[in-house]
Design a protein around this motif. Structure first.
Motif, PDB file in Angstrom:
ATOM      1  N   UNK A 130       0.842  -1.204   0.000  1.00  0.00           N
ATOM      2  CA  UNK A 130       0.000   0.000   0.000  1.00  0.00           C
ATOM      3  C   UNK A 130       0.873   1.249   0.000  1.00  0.00           C
ATOM      4  N   UNK A 131       1.357   1.637   1.173  1.00  0.00           N
ATOM      5  CA  UNK A 131       2.237   2.794   1.289  1.00  0.00           C
ATOM      6  C   UNK A 131       3.463   2.399   2.085  1.00  0.00           C
ATOM      7  N   UNK A 132       4.628   2.223   1.462  1.00  0.00           N
ATOM      8  CA  UNK A 132       5.840   1.789   2.176  1.00  0.00           C
ATOM      9  C   UNK A 132       6.141   2.686   3.364  1.00  0.00           C
ATOM     10  N   UNK A 133       6.654   2.059   4.429  1.00  0.00           N
ATOM     11  CA  UNK A 133       6.864   2.782   5.671  1.00  0.00           C
ATOM     12  C   UNK A 133       8.230   3.456   5.719  1.00  0.00           C
ATOM     13  N   UNK A 134       9.168   3.081   4.841  1.00  0.00           N
ATOM     14  CA  UNK A 134      10.480   3.722   4.855  1.00  0.00           C
ATOM     15  C   UNK A 134      10.819   4.222   3.456  1.00  0.00           C
ATOM     16  N   UNK A 135      11.683   5.262   3.418  1.00  0.00           N
ATOM     17  CA  UNK A 135      11.967   5.931   2.142  1.00  0.00           C
ATOM     18  C   UNK A 135      13.037   5.207   1.336  1.00  0.00           C
ATOM     19  N   UNK A 136      14.264   5.111   1.886  1.00  0.00           N
ATOM     20  CA  UNK A 136      15.373   4.534   1.126  1.00  0.00           C
ATOM     21  C   UNK A 136      15.902   3.237   1.735  1.00  0.00           C
ATOM     22  N   UNK A 137      16.019   3.188   3.040  1.00  0.00           N
ATOM     23  CA  UNK A 137      16.666   2.036   3.673  1.00  0.00           C
ATOM     24  C   UNK A 137      16.044   1.765   5.030  1.00  0.00           C
ATOM     25  N   UNK A 138      15.975   0.485   5.368  1.00  0.00           N
ATOM     26  CA  UNK A 138      15.492   0.063   6.679  1.00  0.00           C
ATOM     27  C   UNK A 138      16.462  -0.965   7.228  1.00  0.00           C
ATOM     28  N   UNK A 139      16.722  -0.907   8.514  1.00  0.00           N
ATOM     29  CA  UNK A 139      17.582  -1.888   9.186  1.00  0.00           C
ATOM     30  C   UNK A 139      16.711  -2.722  10.118  1.00  0.00           C
ATOM     31  N   UNK A 140      16.655  -4.021   9.877  1.00  0.00           N
ATOM     32  CA  UNK A 140      15.907  -4.932  10.738  1.00  0.00           C
ATOM     33  C   UNK A 140      16.892  -5.922  11.338  1.00  0.00           C
ATOM     34  N   UNK A 141      17.110  -5.827  12.643  1.00  0.00           N
ATOM     35  CA  UNK A 141      18.034  -6.705  13.358  1.00  0.00           C
ATOM     36  C   UNK A 141      17.236  -7.638  14.255  1.00  0.00           C
TER      37      UNK A 141
ATOM     38  N   UNK B 173       7.504  10.196  12.042  1.00  0.00           N
ATOM     39  CA  UNK B 173       6.176   9.777  11.581  1.00  0.00           C
ATOM     40  C   UNK B 173       6.179   8.321  11.121  1.00  0.00           C
ATOM     41  N   UNK B 174       7.260   7.883  10.440  1.00  0.00           N
ATOM     42  CA  UNK B 174       7.301   6.506   9.958  1.00  0.00           C
ATOM     43  C   UNK B 174       7.354   5.512  11.118  1.00  0.00           C
ATOM     44  N   UNK B 175       8.004   5.901  12.214  1.00  0.00           N
ATOM     45  CA  UNK B 175       8.048   5.034  13.383  1.00  0.00           C
ATOM     46  C   UNK B 175       6.653   4.893  13.985  1.00  0.00           C
ATOM     47  N   UNK B 176       5.950   6.003  14.112  1.00  0.00           N
ATOM     48  CA  UNK B 176       4.586   5.964  14.660  1.00  0.00           C
ATOM     49  C   UNK B 176       3.673   5.116  13.764  1.00  0.00           C
ATOM     50  N   UNK B 177       3.837   5.258  12.460  1.00  0.00           N
ATOM     51  CA  UNK B 177       2.977   4.515  11.553  1.00  0.00           C
ATOM     52  C   UNK B 177       3.266   3.015  11.626  1.00  0.00           C
TER      53      UNK B 177
END
Length: 328
Positions: free
Chosen positions: A116-127, A282-286
């Motif tokens: 739908x609407x991606x939550x991050x713009x360029x890069x995300x780190x998932x550890x 805002x992306x964290x809250x979403x």
């Protein structure tokens, strides 16, 4: 104490000997050996017991390594971020999760947002890591939010929400007990039981529900594993039945494995945490809201948890019926 000394020490820990550590760092063996010796001299204690060609951490060395690896991770994060700042890149969204929830809840929520609407713009780190380490990453400012199993000591971190849902039983397709929508635990008989290894009292209580007193019968055979995937593969191989958290059961269903409810309320509690002082983007809250929305809509019998992170012992939905997997 220098960063290059810490890098040499960590490389020797990973590689098991100085020669291999030198290859990892593209340094000579003599340089790595000297950097480790200099570090030992500054610290005032021995880091390794040397038995050629391998080395073994001393007790003091192990304790120091537990601290040093967090420092090195922070430095690597700082190095990566400095390059992004130089390029003018947006700060990446960083999420720390325990292994179970990272592979189930977090992955599923990201998939829904990407559609739908991606939550991050360029890069995300998932550890992914044990929950206690995820808490530490958030507390140190190395992650924007943590998705963890509870109860866990949160330290300074802020609990955004907690919730719980009952664990289920994974069993091979076609197993006689699969005919029951709700499996009485007293019917497990001599079945081998597979559980997750965890030192918390809650997990101990869950395992005890499957392994406990059986009226004088011999103790039930038991396999303990650190990986939900391993547990599911053991079920698929018809080695035994597994006690499974409801998030994995909702999001991961290998071919040949089915899930059923148990006749006892065995709650699995999760929480979402953030840094106590850092303003949330805002992306964290979403993303936090999307995690709640998914759990509420898709995980059977999911309810809001206590602010303490402790489970509700009584079933909030007594007699509601069996677990079901939502495929939409």
């Amino acid at each position: 104490m220098e960063i290059r000394q810490l890098e040499a020490f960590a490389a020797v820990c990973s590689a098991g000997n100085v020669t291999a550590a030198g290859r990892l760092l593209d340094r000579s063996q003599s340089v790595v050996s000297r950097q480790v010796q200099d570090l030992e001299q500054e610290l005032g204690f021995t880091l390794f017991t040397r038995t050629r060609p391998h080395v073994t951490l001393t007790a003091e060395g192990q304790r120091f390594y537990d601290e040093a690896r967090h420092v090195l991770a922070t430095l690597r994060h700082l190095e990566d971020r400095s390059r992004e700042i130089a390029r003018g890149d947006a700060r990446p969204l960083c999420v720390a999760s325990n292994h179970t929830l990272g592979a189930s809840l977090v992955a599923s929520v990201l998939g829904g947002l990407e559609a739908t609407t991606p939550v991050f713009e360029n890069r995300m780190c998932l550890s992914t890591m044990p929950s206690s380490q995820a808490v530490q990453m958030v507390a140190n400012g190395n992650a924007d939010l943590g998705v963890i199993s509870m109860p866990t000591e949160l330290g300074r971190c802020r609990l955004q929400w907690s919730g719980q849902a009952p664990c289920v039983i994974a069993l091979p397709e076609g197993h006689p007990l699969a005919e029951h929508e709700v499996i009485p635990l007293d019917m497990l008989g001599e079945q081998t039981v597979i559980t997750m290894s965890n030192s918390t009292r809650l997990r101990h209580r869950l395992a005890t529900a499957l392994l406990g007193h059986r009226g004088g019968a011999a103790p039930r055979r038991h396999i303990e594993t650190t990986s939900n995937l391993t547990a599911l593969m053991l079920v698929e191989a018809k080695v035994g039945l597994a006690l499974m958290d409801p998030f994995t059961a909702q999001c991961v269903q290998p071919r040949g494995v089915v899930y059923r409810s148990a006749d006892r309320h065995l709650p699995y509690v999760i929480g979402v945490i953030t840094h106590p002082d850092r303003p949330m983007a805002d992306e964290t809250r979403r993303f936090i809201g999307a995690l709640w929305d998914f759990a509420s809509a898709r995980v059977p019998r999911f309810v809001r948890g206590d602010p303490s992170g402790l489970p509700q012992a009584l079933d909030p939905f007594p007699g509601l019926g069996s677990f079901s997997v939502d495929r939409h």
